[in-house]
Design a protein around this motif. Structure first.
Motif, PDB file in Angstrom:
ATOM      1  N   SER A   1       6.209   7.436   4.386  1.00  0.00           N
ATOM      2  CA  SER A   1       5.500   6.616   3.559  1.00  0.00           C
ATOM      3  C   SER A   1       6.090   6.761   2.271  1.00  0.00           C
ATOM      4  O   SER A   1       7.158   7.364   1.976  1.00  0.00           O
ATOM      5  CB  SER A   1       3.796   7.094   3.351  1.00  0.00           C
TER       6      SER A   1
ATOM      7  N   LEU B   1      -0.994   2.018  -8.677  1.00  0.00           N
ATOM      8  CA  LEU B   1      -0.337   3.269  -8.681  1.00  0.00           C
ATOM      9  C   LEU B   1       0.771   3.271  -9.589  1.00  0.00           C
ATOM     10  O   LEU B   1       1.388   4.299 -10.088  1.00  0.00           O
ATOM     11  CB  LEU B   1       0.150   3.811  -7.475  1.00  0.00           C
TER      12      LEU B   1
ATOM     13  N   ASP C   1       0.836  -1.173   0.085  1.00  0.00           N
ATOM     14  CA  ASP C   1      -0.017   0.193  -0.180  1.00  0.00           C
ATOM     15  C   ASP C   1       0.887   1.271   0.026  1.00  0.00           C
ATOM     16  O   ASP C   1       1.750   1.268   0.617  1.00  0.00           O
ATOM     17  CB  ASP C   1      -1.023  -0.027   1.248  1.00  0.00           C
ATOM     18  N   VAL C   2       0.531   2.467  -0.508  1.00  0.00           N
ATOM     19  CA  VAL C   2       1.251   3.611  -0.840  1.00  0.00           C
ATOM     20  C   VAL C   2       1.631   4.142   0.533  1.00  0.00           C
ATOM     21  O   VAL C   2       2.528   4.826   0.644  1.00  0.00           O
ATOM     22  CB  VAL C   2       0.610   4.539  -1.471  1.00  0.00           C
ATOM     23  N   ASN C   3       0.631   3.780   1.839  1.00  0.00           N
ATOM     24  CA  ASN C   3       0.903   4.189   2.998  1.00  0.00           C
ATOM     25  C   ASN C   3       2.083   3.549   3.850  1.00  0.00           C
ATOM     26  O   ASN C   3       2.196   3.868   4.903  1.00  0.00           O
ATOM     27  CB  ASN C   3      -0.320   4.356   3.761  1.00  0.00           C
TER      28      ASN C   3
ATOM     29  N   ARG D   1      11.229   9.601   5.545  1.00  0.00           N
ATOM     30  CA  ARG D   1       9.883   9.628   5.065  1.00  0.00           C
ATOM     31  C   ARG D   1       9.069   8.583   5.520  1.00  0.00           C
ATOM     32  O   ARG D   1       9.502   7.458   5.651  1.00  0.00           O
ATOM     33  CB  ARG D   1       9.458   9.666   3.575  1.00  0.00           C
TER      34      ARG D   1
ATOM     35  N   GLY E   1      -2.973   1.812  -4.187  1.00  0.00           N
ATOM     36  CA  GLY E   1      -3.596   2.908  -3.604  1.00  0.00           C
ATOM     37  C   GLY E   1      -4.883   2.588  -2.873  1.00  0.00           C
ATOM     38  O   GLY E   1      -5.218   1.419  -2.752  1.00  0.00           O
TER      39      GLY E   1
ATOM     40  N   ASP F   1       4.471   7.649  -0.575  1.00  0.00           N
ATOM     41  CA  ASP F   1       3.985   8.714  -1.398  1.00  0.00           C
ATOM     42  C   ASP F   1       5.093   9.801  -1.896  1.00  0.00           C
ATOM     43  O   ASP F   1       5.849  10.255  -1.024  1.00  0.00           O
ATOM     44  CB  ASP F   1       2.863   9.292  -0.460  1.00  0.00           C
ATOM     45  N   GLY F   2       4.969   9.634  -2.999  1.00  0.00           N
ATOM     46  CA  GLY F   2       6.092  10.740  -3.698  1.00  0.00           C
ATOM     47  C   GLY F   2       7.144  10.059  -4.293  1.00  0.00           C
ATOM     48  O   GLY F   2       7.913  10.659  -5.185  1.00  0.00           O
ATOM     49  N   TYR F   3       7.285   8.737  -3.960  1.00  0.00           N
ATOM     50  CA  TYR F   3       8.317   7.981  -4.815  1.00  0.00           C
ATOM     51  C   TYR F   3       7.871   6.921  -5.871  1.00  0.00           C
ATOM     52  O   TYR F   3       8.394   6.347  -6.592  1.00  0.00           O
ATOM     53  CB  TYR F   3       9.117   7.150  -3.665  1.00  0.00           C
TER      54      TYR F   3
END
Length: 435
Positions: free
Chosen positions: A335, A317, A287-289, A333, A311, A337-339
């Motif tokens: 999570s 994603l 999961d992205v989180n 970081r 996601g 998210d952003g990578y």
């Protein structure tokens, strides 16, 4: 309720049918059952259901019983024993008047040799079933013209059959069935008399019309490629018996016996098999989180350089690599998210033909991501898996595929050998400590 149901259907031509039935019921083959009897067993113990809106293909060599079978589905041939139900109505016990009404209202047929009346125009041929049904002239002409429009023959409506090509005459036969507007259309070797190019063109047209109209079609053919192309499901017949029923993929990948296996041996599997039949289960999906430490552990355990990221509602994603995981760890970081990136991996749908996967596979750095109609990740296809799908292909097909794959000999789950390892590779190394 199925559109059509067949149960224990037999047809034996000739005398002493009861004796032939007794032998067949005891397990004798067709040749054994008919030995010494003035009879021929055309169909033996047929059992199947046809779903509403599907194209059900009956395939077999000449003499296998398929044409006799389809003629029992509309009462043109009376069965020796068994049941045929159309929308729950038992066809085999109907009286002649009721049977004719059922044919008018429920079942139309497209014949192999056009069956057009030479003295009638194309329009009158297309509307003949409506004339028999007693519809007013204006209404039947309007419906017939609309059916001709569907098959691209509106401008030929005032011509006679001899002025048309073979393919056009076959389309008139199809228009006649469409004009009748029945729920079920029977097609007995409808395209077998056509040249290959015209045959494929009319196959395309049938598929387009089916997409628009959603008829229940029972299609008889001896052409394997035609069966594979048109059929939602296929019944394979041999010596009067149905030996297997399944989708094209099921018959190719799991033939019921040696006869079916030999029958489909020369099929171009790359045109029939789809991504869903060759894909593998993705071993690590995050999961992205999820945090970068979880991603690092997944990379280490799978010994790969990439993990797939989803996601909300499991939507795909993209991917993250070990370099991006390392950067997320350094930056603290919480999570991924952003990578996550979609640039390194190509996505395909589950129903994409294998033949259409090679270009995407060659251009993707990692195994292809297979998505369902909701955009959820359902599988992955590494290069080696795609090549394995061609195990039964011809040498020319394999050669062509190897040319596509030759641009990158590196395994889809490994980094190139000459690429330097990241400085902090110990975070994901199998020999390093847990992140």
């Amino acid at each position: 309720m199925p559109a059509l149901t067949v149960k224990s259907l037999y047809k034996i031509f000739g005398n002493r049918a009861d004796e032939a039935m007794r032998r067949l019921a005891s397990g004798a083959s067709r040749a054994e059952a008919m030995a010494g009897l003035p009879a021929t067993a055309a169909v033996i113990d047929a059992n199947f259901e046809v779903r509403s809106g599907e194209v059900f293909v009956v395939m077999g060599l000449s003499g296998s019983g398929k044409s006799t079978l389809i003629r029992m589905l509309n009462g043109l041939v009376r069965p020796t024993r068994g049941s045929v139900q159309v929308d729950g109505v038992e066809l085999t016990t109907l009286k002649p008047a009721a049977l004719r009404k059922l044919r008018r209202d429920k079942i139309s047929m497209v014949f192999q040799h056009f069956a057009l009346m030479p003295h009638r125009t194309v329009l009158d041929n297309a509307g003949y079933a409506l004339e028999v049904a007693g519809l007013p002239k204006a209404e039947r002409r309007a419906r017939a013209l609309d059916a001709l429009r569907m098959v691209g023959l509106e401008e030929w409506s005032d011509k006679l059959p001899h002025e048309l090509s073979g393919g056009m005459r076959q389309r008139v036969g199809l228009a006649r069935a469409l004009a009748a507007d029945t729920d079920i259309v029977l097609m007995d070797e409808a395209f077998s008399a056509l040249d290959p190019l015209i045959r494929r063109e009319i196959q395309d047209q049938l598929l387009e019309l089916q997409g628009e109209l959603g008829k229940t079609i029972i299609f008889i053919t001896h052409d394997l490629n035609e069966a594979m192309r048109l059929g939602d499901r296929i019944a394979v017949m041999r010596d009067g018996r149905i030996v297997q029923i399944g989708t094209a993929e099921e018959i190719l990948t799991d033939p019921a016996n040696d006869y079916v296996a030999q029958f489909v041996a020369d099929v171009d599997r790359t045109r029939i098999l789809t991504a869903s039949s060759v894909m593998e289960k993705p071993h690590h999906v995050l999961d992205v989180n999820a945090g970068p430490r979880v991603a690092a552990r997944a990379l280490r355990e799978s010994q790969t350089s990439v993990v797939y990221v989803t996601g909300p509602m499991k939507q795909f994603l993209g991917t993250v690599t070990e370099d991006e995981v390392l950067r997320a760890l350094r930056e603290g970081r919480p999570s991924l998210d952003g990578y996550v990136s979609t640039e390194r991996v190509r996505t395909v749908t589950a129903d994409t033909a294998v033949a259409d996967l090679f270009a995407d596979c060659a251009e993707s750095q990692h195994p292809l991501a297979v998505l369902d109609d909701r955009g959820r990740l359902v599988g992955v296809i590494p290069r080696i898996t795609l090549l394995s799908a061609l195990a039964s292909a011809t040498p020319d097909e394999v050669s062509a595929t190897n040319e596509v794959s030759a641009t990158d000999e590196v395994s889809a789950t490994e980094e190139p050998a000459d690429q330097p390892a990241p400085a902090d590779v110990e975070l994901v190394s199998t020999k390093g400590e847990s992140a």
